[in-house]
Design a protein around this motif. Sequence first.
Motif, PDB file in Angstrom:
ATOM      1  N   THR A   1     -75.723  56.051 -51.864  1.00  0.00           N
ATOM      2  CA  THR A   1     -74.503  56.850 -51.918  1.00  0.00           C
ATOM      3  C   THR A   1     -73.325  56.020 -51.422  1.00  0.00           C
ATOM      4  O   THR A   1     -73.349  55.471 -50.322  1.00  0.00           O
ATOM      5  CB  THR A   1     -74.646  58.129 -51.066  1.00  0.00           C
ATOM      6  N   ASP A   2     -72.329  55.908 -52.256  1.00  0.00           N
ATOM      7  CA  ASP A   2     -71.112  55.185 -51.904  1.00  0.00           C
ATOM      8  C   ASP A   2     -69.991  56.182 -51.642  1.00  0.00           C
ATOM      9  O   ASP A   2     -69.728  57.054 -52.466  1.00  0.00           O
ATOM     10  CB  ASP A   2     -70.680  54.287 -53.084  1.00  0.00           C
ATOM     11  N   THR A   3     -69.337  56.039 -50.498  1.00  0.00           N
ATOM     12  CA  THR A   3     -68.184  56.886 -50.225  1.00  0.00           C
ATOM     13  C   THR A   3     -66.936  56.025 -50.223  1.00  0.00           C
ATOM     14  O   THR A   3     -66.850  55.026 -49.521  1.00  0.00           O
ATOM     15  CB  THR A   3     -68.334  57.619 -48.874  1.00  0.00           C
ATOM     16  N   GLU A   4     -66.005  56.411 -51.044  1.00  0.00           N
ATOM     17  CA  GLU A   4     -64.793  55.639 -51.218  1.00  0.00           C
ATOM     18  C   GLU A   4     -63.600  56.493 -50.805  1.00  0.00           C
ATOM     19  O   GLU A   4     -63.419  57.600 -51.307  1.00  0.00           O
ATOM     20  CB  GLU A   4     -64.684  55.263 -52.698  1.00  0.00           C
ATOM     21  N   VAL A   5     -62.816  55.979 -49.844  1.00  0.00           N
ATOM     22  CA  VAL A   5     -61.644  56.735 -49.401  1.00  0.00           C
ATOM     23  C   VAL A   5     -60.389  55.998 -49.844  1.00  0.00           C
ATOM     24  O   VAL A   5     -60.182  54.836 -49.513  1.00  0.00           O
ATOM     25  CB  VAL A   5     -61.644  56.931 -47.865  1.00  0.00           C
ATOM     26  N   THR A   6     -59.615  56.662 -50.625  1.00  0.00           N
ATOM     27  CA  THR A   6     -58.367  56.081 -51.098  1.00  0.00           C
ATOM     28  C   THR A   6     -57.206  56.845 -50.463  1.00  0.00           C
ATOM     29  O   THR A   6     -57.165  58.072 -50.507  1.00  0.00           O
ATOM     30  CB  THR A   6     -58.254  56.182 -52.632  1.00  0.00           C
ATOM     31  N   GLU A   7     -56.297  56.114 -49.858  1.00  0.00           N
ATOM     32  CA  GLU A   7     -55.165  56.775 -49.229  1.00  0.00           C
ATOM     33  C   GLU A   7     -53.871  56.260 -49.838  1.00  0.00           C
ATOM     34  O   GLU A   7     -53.616  55.065 -49.874  1.00  0.00           O
ATOM     35  CB  GLU A   7     -55.187  56.531 -47.720  1.00  0.00           C
ATOM     36  N   LYS A   8     -53.096  57.198 -50.303  1.00  0.00           N
ATOM     37  CA  LYS A   8     -51.813  56.839 -50.890  1.00  0.00           C
ATOM     38  C   LYS A   8     -50.719  57.425 -50.011  1.00  0.00           C
ATOM     39  O   LYS A   8     -50.662  58.632 -49.796  1.00  0.00           O
ATOM     40  CB  LYS A   8     -51.702  57.417 -52.305  1.00  0.00           C
ATOM     41  N   THR A   9     -49.877  56.557 -49.490  1.00  0.00           N
ATOM     42  CA  THR A   9     -48.779  57.065 -48.671  1.00  0.00           C
ATOM     43  C   THR A   9     -47.506  57.038 -49.490  1.00  0.00           C
ATOM     44  O   THR A   9     -47.160  56.024 -50.091  1.00  0.00           O
ATOM     45  CB  THR A   9     -48.587  56.227 -47.389  1.00  0.00           C
TER      46      THR A   9
ATOM     47  N   LYS B   1     -45.534  62.519 -47.211  1.00  0.00           N
ATOM     48  CA  LYS B   1     -46.837  63.127 -47.472  1.00  0.00           C
ATOM     49  C   LYS B   1     -47.796  62.087 -48.018  1.00  0.00           C
ATOM     50  O   LYS B   1     -47.481  61.399 -48.998  1.00  0.00           O
ATOM     51  CB  LYS B   1     -46.691  64.264 -48.497  1.00  0.00           C
ATOM     52  N   GLY B   2     -48.913  61.971 -47.385  1.00  0.00           N
ATOM     53  CA  GLY B   2     -49.922  61.045 -47.873  1.00  0.00           C
ATOM     54  C   GLY B   2     -50.995  61.804 -48.630  1.00  0.00           C
ATOM     55  O   GLY B   2     -51.276  62.956 -48.343  1.00  0.00           O
ATOM     56  N   LYS B   3     -51.543  61.128 -49.584  1.00  0.00           N
ATOM     57  CA  LYS B   3     -52.596  61.773 -50.353  1.00  0.00           C
ATOM     58  C   LYS B   3     -53.902  61.045 -50.082  1.00  0.00           C
ATOM     59  O   LYS B   3     -53.978  59.821 -50.191  1.00  0.00           O
ATOM     60  CB  LYS B   3     -52.243  61.699 -51.838  1.00  0.00           C
ATOM     61  N   ARG B   4     -54.887  61.792 -49.690  1.00  0.00           N
ATOM     62  CA  ARG B   4     -56.169  61.188 -49.373  1.00  0.00           C
ATOM     63  C   ARG B   4     -57.239  61.745 -50.310  1.00  0.00           C
ATOM     64  O   ARG B   4     -57.409  62.942 -50.425  1.00  0.00           O
ATOM     65  CB  ARG B   4     -56.529  61.487 -47.920  1.00  0.00           C
ATOM     66  N   THR B   5     -57.872  60.819 -50.953  1.00  0.00           N
ATOM     67  CA  THR B   5     -58.906  61.219 -51.897  1.00  0.00           C
ATOM     68  C   THR B   5     -60.243  60.616 -51.458  1.00  0.00           C
ATOM     69  O   THR B   5     -60.315  59.431 -51.172  1.00  0.00           O
ATOM     70  CB  THR B   5     -58.573  60.711 -53.320  1.00  0.00           C
ATOM     71  N   THR B   6     -61.232  61.440 -51.364  1.00  0.00           N
ATOM     72  CA  THR B   6     -62.562  60.948 -51.024  1.00  0.00           C
ATOM     73  C   THR B   6     -63.464  61.131 -52.238  1.00  0.00           C
ATOM     74  O   THR B   6     -63.583  62.221 -52.779  1.00  0.00           O
ATOM     75  CB  THR B   6     -63.141  61.714 -49.817  1.00  0.00           C
TER      76      THR B   6
END
Length: 76
Positions: A17-25, A54-59
């Motif tokens: 299982t790979d967890t990828e966190v992308t954060e866009k500020t 506002k930051g956008k966080r996608t997991t």
Amino acid sequence: MVCPKCGSNHVNTQTVTDTEVTEKTKGFGCIKACIGFLIFNVWGILCGLCGMGKGKRTTRTKSKVVNVCQDCGNRF
Ligand SMILES: [Zn+2]
């Protein structure tokens, strides 16, 4: 399950299982506000300010199945 490399049937199946966190500020949407101002006047500026800081966080979680050969270490 048979290894395609050596033909052995000592193959382990693993789920990885790979967890990828992308954060866009997002900074102040200056260009957005300007365009908004031209089109919607004051409302455009308000809309532009709304997007400020506002930051956008996608997991994303990806799971994949990996077969590992116990004899030659081949992964397929
Ligand atoms: Zn093998």
